[in-house]
Scaffold this motif. Structure first.
Motif, PDB file in Angstrom:
ATOM      1  N   ARG A 165       3.936   5.354  10.093  1.00 14.95           N
ATOM      2  CA  ARG A 165       4.125   5.080   8.663  1.00 14.95           C
ATOM      3  C   ARG A 165       3.797   3.622   8.361  1.00 14.95           C
ATOM      4  O   ARG A 165       3.109   3.328   7.370  1.00 14.95           O
ATOM      5  CB  ARG A 165       5.571   5.381   8.261  1.00 14.95           C
ATOM      6  N   ARG A 166       4.253   2.708   9.200  1.00 13.74           N
ATOM      7  CA  ARG A 166       3.953   1.294   9.001  1.00 13.74           C
ATOM      8  C   ARG A 166       2.452   1.036   9.059  1.00 13.74           C
ATOM      9  O   ARG A 166       1.911   0.282   8.248  1.00 13.74           O
ATOM     10  CB  ARG A 166       4.658   0.443  10.062  1.00 13.74           C
ATOM     11  N   PHE A 167       1.800   1.664  10.044  1.00  6.57           N
ATOM     12  CA  PHE A 167       0.360   1.431  10.182  1.00  6.57           C
ATOM     13  C   PHE A 167      -0.390   1.856   8.921  1.00  6.57           C
ATOM     14  O   PHE A 167      -1.238   1.106   8.410  1.00  6.57           O
ATOM     15  CB  PHE A 167      -0.203   2.187  11.384  1.00  6.57           C
ATOM     16  N   TYR A 168      -0.108   3.043   8.419  1.00  5.74           N
ATOM     17  CA  TYR A 168      -0.848   3.520   7.251  1.00  5.74           C
ATOM     18  C   TYR A 168      -0.482   2.769   5.982  1.00  5.74           C
ATOM     19  O   TYR A 168      -1.316   2.643   5.072  1.00  5.74           O
ATOM     20  CB  TYR A 168      -0.658   5.026   7.087  1.00  5.74           C
ATOM     21  N   LEU A 169       0.732   2.253   5.883  1.00  3.22           N
ATOM     22  CA  LEU A 169       1.062   1.385   4.754  1.00  3.22           C
ATOM     23  C   LEU A 169       0.240   0.097   4.831  1.00  3.22           C
ATOM     24  O   LEU A 169      -0.292  -0.380   3.815  1.00  3.22           O
ATOM     25  CB  LEU A 169       2.554   1.065   4.742  1.00  3.22           C
ATOM     26  N   ILE A 170       0.138  -0.471   6.028  1.00  3.77           N
ATOM     27  CA  ILE A 170      -0.683  -1.668   6.213  1.00  3.77           C
ATOM     28  C   ILE A 170      -2.129  -1.389   5.836  1.00  3.77           C
ATOM     29  O   ILE A 170      -2.766  -2.137   5.087  1.00  3.77           O
ATOM     30  CB  ILE A 170      -0.589  -2.169   7.667  1.00  3.77           C
ATOM     31  N   TRP A 171      -2.641  -0.277   6.344  1.00  2.91           N
ATOM     32  CA  TRP A 171      -4.060   0.021   6.139  1.00  2.91           C
ATOM     33  C   TRP A 171      -4.370   0.339   4.671  1.00  2.91           C
ATOM     34  O   TRP A 171      -5.378  -0.123   4.134  1.00  2.91           O
ATOM     35  CB  TRP A 171      -4.484   1.189   7.028  1.00  2.91           C
ATOM     36  N   THR A 172      -3.498   1.120   4.030  1.00  2.00           N
ATOM     37  CA  THR A 172      -3.766   1.471   2.627  1.00  2.00           C
ATOM     38  C   THR A 172      -3.619   0.241   1.720  1.00  2.00           C
ATOM     39  O   THR A 172      -4.323   0.137   0.711  1.00  2.00           O
ATOM     40  CB  THR A 172      -2.844   2.602   2.132  1.00  2.00           C
ATOM     41  N   LEU A 173      -2.745  -0.679   2.064  1.00  2.40           N
ATOM     42  CA  LEU A 173      -2.660  -1.909   1.263  1.00  2.40           C
ATOM     43  C   LEU A 173      -3.947  -2.726   1.391  1.00  2.40           C
ATOM     44  O   LEU A 173      -4.471  -3.231   0.390  1.00  2.40           O
ATOM     45  CB  LEU A 173      -1.455  -2.748   1.685  1.00  2.40           C
TER      46      LEU A 173
END
Length: 270
Positions: A165-173
């Motif tokens: 979840r953290r990774f995809y939040l980072i990537w989508t931001l």
């Protein structure tokens, strides 16, 4: 700024039945482009992406024959006849798997970088690529992450679900920010840093003045199970602030969600 999302079940026969009629709602060039997709599901996703801003314009009182769209040199779409609107509209479209989303703003305060404006959005489904471990997945994109981001992703005590979840939040931001800038490929993602636990953003090591970031999460129940998506919307609003805090978008007036069949039926009924 708000987000309008449309969920799509790849086995939804009703959406396939509405697709052909929905093609008549877009211009001839868009229709031809959509029909070139090899997989019908890709055509439906593309159709929804084109209908979202058209439905937004209808809500603003614009008739279909008054809608015209353009693209910047980098390919970012925009509404080209803003003079017909009471307030300008900026928008951005994204999709991943069974979700299509549009971030948009239609307010008197929207004036930075017309006609496309600085607004962007990105979404991703919480899943690992096949035959990948999480650590191996992070290694693949290692050069696009900052040291702080790698540390918060690879904590030994962190459960894989939360790490993903953290990774995809980072990537989508990162994606949402560069889309808002209207940039094509080539922006170094390691210049953007998202400290997920603290909800803080830095660009080139400093707080990005005038930027608003909103993150959101939604679940999509399908015939074969439930998918979870995360996303971030970004907008440049101007002004200064002490720190750039990523807000949490809730499924209320800020985040509107339709299933594909309901959305297409609405579009065909307008």
């Amino acid at each position: 700024m708000q987000v309008w999302a449309v969920t799509l079940d790849e086995n939804a026969a009703a959406a396939f039945q509405l697709y052909q009629r929905g093609l008549e709602l877009v211009d001839a060039d868009s229709r031809q482009r959509l029909q070139r997709f090899y997989h019908k599901i890709d055509s439906i996703r593309g159709l929804i992406g084109r209908l979202l801003p058209r439905m937004l314009l209808i809500q603003q009182g614009i008739t279909p024959d008054g809608m015209t769209f353009g693209r910047t040199e980098s390919g970012k779409p925009y509404i080209s006849r803003q003079s017909m609107l009471q307030f300008p509209i900026g928008y951005n479209i994204t999709h991943d798997s069974g979700l299509v989303a549009m971030a948009y703003d239609c307010s008197p305060g929207l004036y930075h970088d017309p006609p496309a404006y600085r607004i962007g959005v990105d979404v991703m489904k919480l899943q690992l690529p096949r035959r990948e471990t999480f650590a191996g997945f992070v290694t693949i994109v290692n050069d696009q992450l900052t040291p702080l981001e790698r540390n918060i992703l690879l904590l030994p005590s962190l459960q894989e679900t939360e790490a993903l979840r953290r990774f995809y939040l980072i990537w989508t931001l990162k994606e949402a920010y560069t889309k808002a800038l209207g940039l094509g490929l080539g922006f170094d993602f390691s210049r953007i840093e998202y400290d997920v636990p603290r909800n803080r953003v830095r660009i080139d090591g400093v707080v990005p003045q005038g930027w608003r970031f909103v993150r959101f999460q939604l679940a999509h129940s399908r015939s074969t199970g439930q998918d979870v998506y995360v996303g971030v919307a970004a907008e440049y609003t101007g002004g200064e602030q002490d720190g750039c805090v990523v807000e949490e978008g809730q499924p209320d007036a800020w985040l509107k969600v339709d299933d594909a069949v309901t959305f297409l039926e609405k579009a065909l009924g307008t």
